[in-house]
Design an enzyme around this catalytic site. Structure first.
Site, mmCIF file in Angstrom:
data_model
loop_
_atom_site.group_PDB
_atom_site.id
_atom_site.type_symbol
_atom_site.label_atom_id
_atom_site.label_comp_id
_atom_site.label_asym_id
_atom_site.label_seq_id
_atom_site.Cartn_x
_atom_site.Cartn_y
_atom_site.Cartn_z
ATOM 1 N N ALA A 1 -8.453 32.604 -17.677
ATOM 2 C CA ALA A 1 -8.287 31.237 -17.171
ATOM 3 C C ALA A 1 -7.984 30.332 -18.344
ATOM 4 C CB ALA A 1 -9.541 30.776 -16.434
ATOM 5 N N SER B 1 -7.922 22.523 -19.739
ATOM 6 C CA SER B 1 -7.468 21.565 -20.737
ATOM 7 C C SER B 1 -8.383 21.514 -21.956
ATOM 8 C CB SER B 1 -7.388 20.170 -20.102
ATOM 9 O OG SER B 1 -8.646 19.790 -19.569
ATOM 10 N N GLN C 1 -10.079 27.915 -23.064
ATOM 11 C CA GLN C 1 -9.556 29.021 -22.265
ATOM 12 C C GLN C 1 -10.462 30.231 -22.450
ATOM 13 O OE1 GLN C 1 -5.557 28.880 -23.966
ATOM 14 N NE2 GLN C 1 -5.843 30.946 -24.797
ATOM 15 N N LYS D 1 -15.164 32.196 -24.309
ATOM 16 C CA LYS D 1 -14.625 30.871 -24.044
ATOM 17 C C LYS D 1 -14.350 30.196 -25.386
ATOM 18 C CE LYS D 1 -15.388 26.826 -21.104
ATOM 19 N NZ LYS D 1 -16.274 26.237 -20.061
ATOM 20 N N ASP E 1 -20.741 20.483 -11.002
ATOM 21 C CA ASP E 1 -19.329 20.747 -10.713
ATOM 22 C C ASP E 1 -19.167 22.038 -9.901
ATOM 23 O OD1 ASP E 1 -16.642 20.172 -10.763
ATOM 24 O OD2 ASP E 1 -16.283 21.092 -12.721
#
Length: 532
Positions: free
Chosen positions: A116, A119, A122, A137, A270
């Site tokens: 993935a 912004s 990744q 990450k 989130d």
């Protein structure tokens, strides 16, 4: 000097995109400058403009999507489509960061193709030397510097709007900008995300149906984070679970978020569809803890009681708790606010289950508060958005889920948990100590007031409030009188000068100037009776 030039270039770029996206039209439609009906076309252009401007503005749009008190429904719906995705950075640019932060021999294998790409960072699949499958990450190169410049430009813009728009003040745009900065700084620091991941893992430990990826220490730095890899699929309507299992999983998922907000005061803020995976063993895995909601103890307790009052259809209690949570002014219309609540709250009860939305109720509360001049804290908007997203995931599993009934079922447990927390020895002693201090000083203060009354030395200070209207009228009157005196002075002086043969042109110029000023004053008086 270089930083100032960079900010200037970015401000020019933002202004160019704003002009192309018709930002003035957007500001009119959301009520910051003027009043114009909201349109889907303007909302679509606004979303595309935010996407074009990159990381900071995409995050701003996502934050704005949780503010139905700030934006019309058409904007909320459009901004909900924002996806924090970005083209991946080539692995050759990412690998030096991994090697520098963790060492070149940290992994037996790491995939060059990312799983993935967002912004801020990744994610790459990898294999540790001990055989464990993990994900890595990595923060994108240069994103910290870009966000810093964007936040500087945004603060300048918000200060200007706050100074020139009463609506901007009511909407607390400065608080919104501060909240955006805190959220972005947290997402940019991956050590913060590692801490958040472990914290939420402990919070939901009582829900075996949910899981959180384990942080692989010591592979945690500000720029790189290594996590256990969890295999799963996004939650969709064709999830393939037996109906009974899907209903149980939906209830436990929504209950977990209620518990996080109302009991713990710390919650995964989130839970959109990309951050919740359905695993092969029928559990839900929570991902991406860059954004974590936190409530102080007083706000957490009030929100908990507020959700219980909403679930039990008690409008008076809802109004009282909201007013305790909010900031009110002399312009706030509390009586009409309570009346509106009595009218609207029953709409979320005794309806078909498929049409009941927990997030919709909280969004309506935010709009009603704004309409009657009651300022809710920004944290309330994030709670509303989080519960709305959790409600959406749960309904995908069980379309007949009744969130209001779940809130009511949880109400007893929430109240008991709150009572147990208050009666804990350390909490009870702390409360008694803070309350007994003022009570012990009360007799002495009464005696001091009595002594001053007896000696005639008591002074009372009165601070006038809400004088902006009177100040505006007085300034307008003074300006008009001053302008009228200038016009009269110009006319008299021009008439005297015109008697001198050599300076007639100067007298004529003075008469023309006085005439222009007079016409301007008449035009302003007709157009804006209270201003000059």
């Amino acid at each position: 000097m270089a930083e100032r030039a960079q900010r200037l270039r970015r401000a020019v770029e933002v202004a160019r995109v704003a002009r192309r996206s018709r930002l003035v039209r957007v500001l009119r439609e959301v009520g910051v400058v003027g009043d114009r009906p909201a349109t889907p076309e303007a909302a679509d252009e606004f979303r595309k403009g935010l996407e074009e401007l990159g990381t900071t503005y995409v995050k701003l749009g996502q934050l704005l999507s949780s503010r139905p008190d700030l934006l019309p429904d058409v904007y909320i719906d459009e901004l909900s489509k924002l996806v924090d995705a970005a083209p991946p950075v080539p692995f050759e640019q990412i690998q030096p960061t991994i090697d520098e932060e963790l060492g070149p021999d940290a992994f037996a294998r790491i995939d060059a193709e990312p799983l993935a790409s967002a912004s801020v960072a990744q994610v790459h699949a990898a294999l540790l030397s001990d055989g464990r499958e993990v994900v890595v990450k990595v923060r994108r190169p240069g994103v910290l510097e870009q966000v810093t410049v964007d936040l500087d430009v945004m603060r300048t813009t918000v200060r200007f709007l706050h100074k020139h728009s009463e609506t901007a003040q009511l909407l607390q745009l400065e608080a919104l900008a501060d909240e955006l900065e805190v959220n972005l700084r947290g997402e940019l620091d991956l050590t913060e995300e590692a801490h958040n991941t472990e914290l939420v893992g402990r919070v939901i430990a009582d829900f075996p149906e949910l899981l959180v990826a384990k942080v692989i220490r010591p592979y945690v730095t500000e720029k790189v984070l290594v996590l256990e890899r969890i295999q799963g699929e996004k939650v969709t309507a064709d999830h393939g679970l037996p109906q009974a299992d899907a209903q149980r999983l939906a209830r436990q998922f929504f209950r977990a978020y209620i518990r996080q907000v109302t009991v713990e005061g710390v919650y995964h803020a989130d839970p959109h569809r990309g951050n919740v995976l359905l695993t092969s063993d029928g559990r839900l895995a929570l991902l991406d803890f860059g954004l974590l909601g936190r409530l102080d103890d007083e706000t957490r307790s009030t929100v908990a009681l507020l959700l219980v009052a909403i679930a039990r259809n008690r409008a008076e209690d809802v109004a009282s708790l909201i007013l305790a949570l909010s900031l009110t002014t002399l312009d706030s219309d509390e009586a009409v606010f309570v009346h509106e609540l009595r009218r609207k709250l029953p709409r979320y009860h005794w309806r078909p289950l498929a049409r009941i939305r927990a997030g919709e109720a909280l969004a309506d509360l935010q709009r009603i508060c704004l309409r009657y001049g009651i300022r809710l804290p920004p944290s309330f908007a994030l709670v509303g958005k989080t519960l709305a997203q959790a409600d959406s995931i749960a309904r995908t599993l069980d379309p007949e889920l009744d969130p209001i009934a779940l809130l009511e079922d949880e109400g007893g447990d929430v109240i008991l948990a709150e009572a147990a927390r208050s009666l804990q020895p350390d909490q009870l002693l702390s409360t008694l100590y803070t309350q007994l201090g003022p009570l012990a000083r009360f007799p002495r203060r009464v005696g001091q007031i009595a002594d001053r009354l007896e000696t005639g030395t008591l002074k009372v200070g009165v601070a006038p409030t809400d004088l902006q209207g009177l100040e505006h009228v007085l300034r307008s009157v003074a300006n008009r009188i001053g302008a009228a005196m200038i016009v009269v002075g110009l006319l008299l002086s021009s008439a005297l000068i015109a008697r001198v043969h050599d300076l007639q042109w100067l007298g004529f110029a003075g008469v023309c100037l006085a005439s222009l000023l007079g016409v301007y004053m008449i035009w302003k008086i007709v157009k804006t009776p209270g201003e000059l």
